[in-house]
Structures are given as C-alpha cells and as structure tokens.
Design a protein around this motif. Structure first.
Motif, PDB file in Angstrom:
ATOM      1  N   LEU A 164       0.838  -1.194   0.000  1.00 43.63           N
ATOM      2  CA  LEU A 164       0.000   0.000   0.000  1.00 43.63           C
ATOM      3  C   LEU A 164       0.874   1.244   0.000  1.00 43.63           C
ATOM      4  O   LEU A 164       1.937   1.248   0.616  1.00 43.63           O
ATOM      5  CB  LEU A 164      -0.890   0.036   1.243  1.00 43.63           C
ATOM      6  N   ASN A 165       0.433   2.286  -0.646  1.00 38.64           N
ATOM      7  CA  ASN A 165       1.107   3.580  -0.571  1.00 38.64           C
ATOM      8  C   ASN A 165       0.399   4.422   0.472  1.00 38.64           C
ATOM      9  O   ASN A 165      -0.834   4.526   0.471  1.00 38.64           O
ATOM     10  CB  ASN A 165       1.050   4.309  -1.924  1.00 38.64           C
ATOM     11  N   ARG A 166       1.158   5.011   1.366  1.00 41.30           N
ATOM     12  CA  ARG A 166       0.614   5.882   2.395  1.00 41.30           C
ATOM     13  C   ARG A 166       1.500   7.109   2.502  1.00 41.30           C
ATOM     14  O   ARG A 166       2.700   7.049   2.284  1.00 41.30           O
ATOM     15  CB  ARG A 166       0.589   5.207   3.774  1.00 41.30           C
ATOM     16  N   LYS A 167       0.919   8.215   2.869  1.00 41.42           N
ATOM     17  CA  LYS A 167       1.657   9.454   3.105  1.00 41.42           C
ATOM     18  C   LYS A 167       1.717   9.702   4.601  1.00 41.42           C
ATOM     19  O   LYS A 167       0.962   9.099   5.373  1.00 41.42           O
ATOM     20  CB  LYS A 167       0.946  10.624   2.417  1.00 41.42           C
ATOM     21  N   ALA A 168       2.607  10.597   5.018  1.00 37.95           N
ATOM     22  CA  ALA A 168       2.703  10.959   6.437  1.00 37.95           C
ATOM     23  C   ALA A 168       1.327  11.381   6.944  1.00 37.95           C
ATOM     24  O   ALA A 168       0.596  12.115   6.281  1.00 37.95           O
ATOM     25  CB  ALA A 168       3.719  12.083   6.624  1.00 37.95           C
ATOM     26  N   ILE A 180      -1.714   1.044  12.112  1.00 38.02           N
ATOM     27  CA  ILE A 180      -0.342   1.377  11.757  1.00 38.02           C
ATOM     28  C   ILE A 180      -0.387   2.736  11.084  1.00 38.02           C
ATOM     29  O   ILE A 180      -1.035   2.900  10.047  1.00 38.02           O
ATOM     30  CB  ILE A 180       0.277   0.313  10.829  1.00 38.02           C
ATOM     31  N   LYS A 181       0.287   3.705  11.699  1.00 39.72           N
ATOM     32  CA  LYS A 181       0.240   5.077  11.196  1.00 39.72           C
ATOM     33  C   LYS A 181       1.622   5.504  10.705  1.00 39.72           C
ATOM     34  O   LYS A 181       2.615   5.259  11.365  1.00 39.72           O
ATOM     35  CB  LYS A 181      -0.223   6.027  12.298  1.00 39.72           C
ATOM     36  N   ILE A 182       1.664   6.141   9.545  1.00 34.94           N
ATOM     37  CA  ILE A 182       2.899   6.703   9.020  1.00 34.94           C
ATOM     38  C   ILE A 182       3.077   8.057   9.714  1.00 34.94           C
ATOM     39  O   ILE A 182       2.313   8.993   9.472  1.00 34.94           O
ATOM     40  CB  ILE A 182       2.857   6.868   7.485  1.00 34.94           C
ATOM     41  N   VAL A 183       4.071   8.130  10.593  1.00 36.87           N
ATOM     42  CA  VAL A 183       4.291   9.345  11.374  1.00 36.87           C
ATOM     43  C   VAL A 183       5.030  10.387  10.541  1.00 36.87           C
ATOM     44  O   VAL A 183       4.649  11.556  10.514  1.00 36.87           O
ATOM     45  CB  VAL A 183       5.074   9.015  12.669  1.00 36.87           C
ATOM     46  N   SER A 184       6.105   9.956   9.860  1.00 38.40           N
ATOM     47  CA  SER A 184       6.846  10.889   9.014  1.00 38.40           C
ATOM     48  C   SER A 184       7.667  10.126   7.986  1.00 38.40           C
ATOM     49  O   SER A 184       7.955   8.945   8.161  1.00 38.40           O
ATOM     50  CB  SER A 184       7.765  11.785   9.845  1.00 38.40           C
ATOM     51  N   VAL A 185       7.999  10.837   6.929  1.00 38.58           N
ATOM     52  CA  VAL A 185       8.869  10.293   5.891  1.00 38.58           C
ATOM     53  C   VAL A 185       9.953  11.342   5.663  1.00 38.58           C
ATOM     54  O   VAL A 185       9.655  12.480   5.298  1.00 38.58           O
ATOM     55  CB  VAL A 185       8.098  10.034   4.574  1.00 38.58           C
ATOM     56  N   GLU A 186      11.206  10.948   5.942  1.00 40.96           N
ATOM     57  CA  GLU A 186      12.331  11.884   5.790  1.00 40.96           C
ATOM     58  C   GLU A 186      13.468  11.156   5.094  1.00 40.96           C
ATOM     59  O   GLU A 186      14.032  10.208   5.640  1.00 40.96           O
ATOM     60  CB  GLU A 186      12.790  12.382   7.160  1.00 40.96           C
ATOM     61  N   GLY A 187      13.801  11.602   3.903  1.00 40.45           N
ATOM     62  CA  GLY A 187      14.872  10.952   3.157  1.00 40.45           C
ATOM     63  C   GLY A 187      14.518   9.496   2.910  1.00 40.45           C
ATOM     64  O   GLY A 187      13.470   9.178   2.381  1.00 40.45           O
ATOM     65  N   GLY A 188      15.396   8.597   3.315  1.00 39.92           N
ATOM     66  CA  GLY A 188      15.165   7.170   3.107  1.00 39.92           C
ATOM     67  C   GLY A 188      14.540   6.482   4.306  1.00 39.92           C
ATOM     68  O   GLY A 188      14.504   5.260   4.360  1.00 39.92           O
ATOM     69  N   GLN A 189      14.057   7.246   5.287  1.00 39.05           N
ATOM     70  CA  GLN A 189      13.476   6.641   6.483  1.00 39.05           C
ATOM     71  C   GLN A 189      12.000   6.964   6.621  1.00 39.05           C
ATOM     72  O   GLN A 189      11.559   8.071   6.324  1.00 39.05           O
ATOM     73  CB  GLN A 189      14.197   7.118   7.746  1.00 39.05           C
ATOM     74  N   VAL A 190      11.275   5.961   7.089  1.00 39.83           N
ATOM     75  CA  VAL A 190       9.852   6.118   7.376  1.00 39.83           C
ATOM     76  C   VAL A 190       9.662   5.829   8.855  1.00 39.83           C
ATOM     77  O   VAL A 190      10.110   4.800   9.352  1.00 39.83           O
ATOM     78  CB  VAL A 190       9.010   5.128   6.531  1.00 39.83           C
ATOM     79  N   LYS A 191       9.030   6.733   9.581  1.00 43.20           N
ATOM     80  CA  LYS A 191       8.706   6.492  10.989  1.00 43.20           C
ATOM     81  C   LYS A 191       7.276   5.980  11.050  1.00 43.20           C
ATOM     82  O   LYS A 191       6.357   6.599  10.506  1.00 43.20           O
ATOM     83  CB  LYS A 191       8.856   7.756  11.815  1.00 43.20           C
ATOM     84  N   VAL A 192       7.131   4.831  11.709  1.00 41.66           N
ATOM     85  CA  VAL A 192       5.844   4.156  11.783  1.00 41.66           C
ATOM     86  C   VAL A 192       5.414   4.077  13.240  1.00 41.66           C
ATOM     87  O   VAL A 192       6.201   3.702  14.114  1.00 41.66           O
ATOM     88  CB  VAL A 192       5.955   2.733  11.191  1.00 41.66           C
ATOM     89  N   GLY A 193       4.164   4.422  13.507  1.00 42.49           N
ATOM     90  CA  GLY A 193       3.580   4.255  14.827  1.00 42.49           C
ATOM     91  C   GLY A 193       2.592   3.106  14.779  1.00 42.49           C
ATOM     92  O   GLY A 193       1.841   2.966  13.813  1.00 42.49           O
ATOM     93  N   ILE A 194       2.609   2.277  15.823  1.00 37.67           N
ATOM     94  CA  ILE A 194       1.715   1.121  15.861  1.00 37.67           C
ATOM     95  C   ILE A 194       0.895   1.187  17.142  1.00 37.67           C
ATOM     96  O   ILE A 194       1.443   1.248  18.232  1.00 37.67           O
ATOM     97  CB  ILE A 194       2.509  -0.200  15.808  1.00 37.67           C
ATOM     98  N   ASP A 195      -0.404   1.181  16.990  1.00 39.47           N
ATOM     99  CA  ASP A 195      -1.320   1.153  18.124  1.00 39.47           C
ATOM    100  C   ASP A 195      -1.989  -0.211  18.135  1.00 39.47           C
ATOM    101  O   ASP A 195      -2.728  -0.550  17.205  1.00 39.47           O
ATOM    102  CB  ASP A 195      -2.361   2.272  17.982  1.00 39.47           C
ATOM    103  N   ALA A 196      -1.663  -1.010  19.155  1.00 38.26           N
ATOM    104  CA  ALA A 196      -2.195  -2.377  19.241  1.00 38.26           C
ATOM    105  C   ALA A 196      -2.416  -2.733  20.704  1.00 38.26           C
ATOM    106  O   ALA A 196      -1.823  -2.112  21.599  1.00 38.26           O
ATOM    107  CB  ALA A 196      -1.199  -3.356  18.606  1.00 38.26           C
TER     108      ALA A 196
END
Length: 72
Positions: free
Chosen positions: A4-8, A20-36
């Motif tokens: 899937l494609n997702r944006k911040a 699963i939430k995309i918190v930020s996208v910076e350069g080659g890194q994606v910060k992912v938040g997971i609420d479970a």
C-alpha cells in the motif's frame, strides 16, 4: 504480500484493534507508529529473528539436559 502507498499522517488498519500510522517520511526513512493491544507482541524483524533463534537454542539445551538426566 499486500503493498500500500501511504503518506505521512495516513494509516492502515489491521482487524478492529491494530492501527499502523505513518508518522513521518524523511529521506530514506519512514517512521511508523503502531497502536495495538498490549497482548500483541511487536518487534523489528531482526529482533524477532534473534528471539526465535534464542528460543530454539534454549529448547534444544533443555531437551539435551532432560535426555542426560533420563540416561542416569
């Protein structure tokens, strides 16, 4: 595998209680938040593989020890 494609700021739902939430996208890194729920284990792949390896080793050692005790 579902891709899937997702944006911040966007998220993905798994079942009723995992987000699963995309918190930020910076350069080659994606910060992912997971609420479970607390009873759901969440690990990075390399940590999960290490845990599995340690569990396999511990089970083998335990079996070997039990076999040695049985032979006495």
């Amino acid at each position: 595998m579902l891709i899937l494609n997702r944006k911040a700021g966007e998220s993905i739902r798994i079942g009723d209680d995992i987000e699963i939430k995309i918190v930020s996208v910076e350069g080659g890194q994606v910060k992912v938040g997971i609420d479970a729920p607390r009873n759901v284990s969440i690990h990075r792949q390399e940590i999960y593989a290490s845990i599995q390896e340690e569990n396999t080793e511990a089970a083998t050692l335990t079996k070997n020890l039990l076999d040695m005790l049985k032979d006495d």
